[in-house]
Design an enzyme around this catalytic site. Sequence first.
Site, short mmCIF file in Angstrom:
data_model
loop_
_atom_site.label_atom_id
_atom_site.label_comp_id
_atom_site.label_asym_id
_atom_site.label_seq_id
_atom_site.Cartn_x
_atom_site.Cartn_y
_atom_site.Cartn_z
N THR A 42 47.32 25.94 35.88
CA THR A 42 45.89 25.46 35.57
C THR A 42 45.64 24.82 34.22
O THR A 42 44.96 23.65 34.03
CB THR A 42 44.73 26.42 35.85
N HIS A 51 33.94 23.45 25.29
CA HIS A 51 32.64 23.14 25.47
C HIS A 51 31.78 23.65 24.21
O HIS A 51 32.11 24.66 23.60
CB HIS A 51 32.31 24.22 26.61
N LYS A 251 29.79 23.53 36.20
CA LYS A 251 29.15 22.79 35.23
C LYS A 251 29.12 21.32 35.83
O LYS A 251 28.39 20.49 35.08
CB LYS A 251 30.11 22.49 33.83
N ARG A 312 40.68 26.64 39.61
CA ARG A 312 40.47 27.79 38.66
C ARG A 312 40.54 29.17 39.64
O ARG A 312 40.48 29.11 40.56
CB ARG A 312 38.76 27.66 38.71
N ILE A 336 40.46 33.96 34.53
CA ILE A 336 40.03 33.15 33.40
C ILE A 336 39.91 31.74 33.79
O ILE A 336 40.61 30.80 33.89
CB ILE A 336 41.34 33.02 32.30
N CYS A 401 58.33 3.07 27.99
CA CYS A 401 57.22 2.86 28.91
C CYS A 401 56.12 1.87 28.44
O CYS A 401 55.58 1.93 27.53
CB CYS A 401 56.17 4.34 28.78
C1 LIG Z 1 39.15 21.74 37.70
C2 LIG Z 1 38.93 22.88 36.59
C3 LIG Z 1 38.62 22.21 35.15
C4 LIG Z 1 38.55 22.87 34.07
N1 LIG Z 1 37.90 22.34 32.95
C5 LIG Z 1 37.93 23.24 31.75
C6 LIG Z 1 37.33 22.63 30.42
O1 LIG Z 1 36.87 21.43 30.58
N2 LIG Z 1 37.20 23.41 29.45
C7 LIG Z 1 37.82 24.75 29.45
O2 LIG Z 1 37.50 25.40 28.62
N3 LIG Z 1 38.32 25.18 30.50
C8 LIG Z 1 38.38 24.61 31.86
N4 LIG Z 1 39.03 25.06 32.79
C9 LIG Z 1 39.57 26.42 32.61
C10 LIG Z 1 40.87 26.33 32.23
O3 LIG Z 1 41.91 25.38 32.41
C11 LIG Z 1 41.45 27.64 32.57
O4 LIG Z 1 40.43 28.88 32.21
C12 LIG Z 1 42.81 28.02 31.66
O5 LIG Z 1 43.59 26.85 31.85
C13 LIG Z 1 43.62 29.27 32.14
O6 LIG Z 1 44.64 29.46 31.43
P1 LIG Z 1 45.73 30.43 31.92
O7 LIG Z 1 46.70 30.48 30.93
O8 LIG Z 1 45.02 31.76 32.35
O9 LIG Z 1 46.31 30.16 33.57
P2 LIG Z 1 47.31 29.15 33.82
O10 LIG Z 1 47.34 27.89 32.99
O11 LIG Z 1 47.32 28.82 35.17
O12 LIG Z 1 48.68 29.91 33.35
C14 LIG Z 1 49.18 31.13 34.12
C15 LIG Z 1 50.78 30.83 33.80
O13 LIG Z 1 51.56 31.96 34.63
C16 LIG Z 1 52.59 31.72 35.26
N5 LIG Z 1 53.01 32.76 36.18
C17 LIG Z 1 52.24 33.22 37.29
N6 LIG Z 1 52.67 34.26 37.73
C18 LIG Z 1 53.81 34.43 36.97
C19 LIG Z 1 54.78 35.44 37.34
N7 LIG Z 1 54.91 36.35 38.32
N8 LIG Z 1 55.85 35.59 36.49
C20 LIG Z 1 55.93 34.58 35.49
N9 LIG Z 1 55.05 33.50 35.23
C21 LIG Z 1 53.80 33.53 35.92
C22 LIG Z 1 51.97 30.51 35.88
O14 LIG Z 1 53.40 29.68 36.11
C23 LIG Z 1 51.25 29.77 34.73
O15 LIG Z 1 51.94 28.99 33.99
C24 LIG Z 1 38.91 24.31 33.93
C25 LIG Z 1 39.59 24.60 35.18
C26 LIG Z 1 39.82 24.07 36.29
C27 LIG Z 1 40.75 24.27 37.42
#
Ligand SMILES: Cc1cc2nc3c(=O)[nH]c(=O)nc-3n(C[C@H](O)[C@H](O)[C@H](O)COP(=O)(O)OP(=O)(O)OC[C@H]3O[C@@H](n4cnc5c(N)ncnc54)[C@H](O)[C@@H]3O)c2cc1C
Length: 490
Positions: A42, A51, A251, A312, A336, A401
């Site tokens: 994500t 934000h 939002k 999300r 998250i 590019c």
């Molecule tokens: C449409 C959208 C818009 C958003 N806009 C905003 C914004 O503008 N501002 C903001 O603050 N937040 C925003 N968010 C929220 C934000 O993007 C997320 O909260 C954040 O990226 C979450 O990060 P993460 O590290 O928890 O998850 P991820 O980035 O998904 O990381 C999790 C990682 O774990 C790995 N993984 C999973 N299972 C395993 C396993 N078994 N073994 C090893 N690795 C594994 C995955 O491959 C992945 O790389 C938005 C989210 C979305 C979807």
Amino acid sequence: MQKFDVIIVGAGVVGCAIARELSRYRLRIAVLEKEKEIGQGTSKGNTGLIHSGVNADPSTLSGRLNLEANPLFDQLTDELAVPFDRNGSLVLAFSSEDRQALINSLEEARTNGVQGIRWLNREQLLEKEKKVNPEALGAIYAPRGGIICPFEFTLALAQNAAGNGVVFRTGCRVHKTITEEGRVVGVETDQGFFQGDYLVNAAGLSADEMNCVREEGIRIKARRGQYLVYDRDYPVQIKHTLFPRPTPVSKGIIVTPTVHGNLMIGPDAEEIEDRSSLETTREGISRVIVGAKKLVPALNTSDIIRMFSGNRAVAGDDFIIRPARRTRGLILAAGIQSPGLTAAPRIAGLIKEILQDLGLNMEEKDDFQARRPVPVRPGNMDYKERAELISRDSDYGQIICRCEGITRGEIREAIRAPLGARTIDGIKRRTQAASGRCQSGFCGPRLLELLQEYAGIDPLQASLRGGSSQLLKYHSKELLLKAGEGLADI
Ligand SMILES: Cc1cc2nc3c(=O)[nH]c(=O)nc-3n(C[C@H](O)[C@H](O)[C@H](O)COP(=O)(O)OP(=O)(O)OC[C@H]3O[C@@H](n4cnc5c(N)ncnc54)[C@H](O)[C@@H]3O)c2cc1C
């Protein structure tokens, strides 16, 4: 056997921020990531907003961490050499009900410590942002809202953590948490057993797929958001991030510039069954266009160069950041959803405090390096600086590019750097090559050659984003032979 004090599952922005925070201490830390590269979940596909906290509810964990994290970004992005712009956000009212609700939230936001916010009437709003819908009655202006490249931020956190001794393993899926007498002792992975005293689950959409997390009763649902990106030359230019009045689940569909100079619109919010699906749909894209045009009527669908979606990870209404109740040594950073990108530095701080409370001894290093080396970006240089750079290293004079003007030198370094690019998307996200109008139509073959030259990746094995996304089926020589055989099974 590989032994660590802390194992972090998932190299998204949350896992990488935790890794960087913990790398300040004398600890053996590993980050295990299932994808070929870091930041492929994500954290690569979102709006990239820091934000302001204007609608953050400090009685929730996500709201509190948003408010605490926003002020950290000036120093953090300076240390990590990541472009960041406090472009300011505007939350628009279109009815007297909207106006009243927003004016109420303005007072709350002031009480919560959001700095510089104020109400703009219609004239003041149109003066600030000329292309905004003149039917808007007014807006909250939050000057501390900002934009960042979410991938580059994640990469920078990871590179800085790696520079401070954290071990990153990509292509390393964690299958199972191993426990003894109810306590974590390690994890079983694609790359064997990793022994660890503490395990932090930051696995995003897959956080509930691991055995000990399921036992906590956590279930993740995916809520998809779709986007459209405009060419950088698109004539409708917007400086601020424009929001409608938020809903309880989102939002809303916004219009924002990106740090790379594109205009972006989206996301919608739709619960989907298949969490791995990154499809865009006709309905979703239509929702995005309608939502964006409400904020900026002049927008049309010409000059759109890309559509994408991100999911999300939703586990109820709030983030889940706490020690597991049934497994000692396991800490959860699950559910998250937004604003997880903004909150990531404070999520990392909270995880550190939890680890300390659980008894992990944290001794600060004397040699922690807070700064990441600044990547060379000829596009940001003036003519003289650029000429000097090219005279030292002619690869910076060779454009690969054409759309974005990205040089061979930048791509070379993106591949050779620590945690360097191993896929076409990896190069794109690090350098912006292939992200312009032609979307790799011209530079794609050159990028394959450079992956081979600098990372030794056979073009037949090279992929767009790892997994089964290989780009080529035959070498050209084989293709000619096949052609001689009457194009047998091509
Ligand atoms: C449409 C959208 C818009 C958003 N806009 C905003 C914004 O503008 N501002 C903001 O603050 N937040 C925003 N968010 C929220 C934000 O993007 C997320 O909260 C954040 O990226 C979450 O990060 P993460 O590290 O928890 O998850 P991820 O980035 O998904 O990381 C999790 C990682 O774990 C790995 N993984 C999973 N299972 C395993 C396993 N078994 N073994 C090893 N690795 C594994 C995955 O491959 C992945 O790389 C938005 C989210 C979305 C979807």
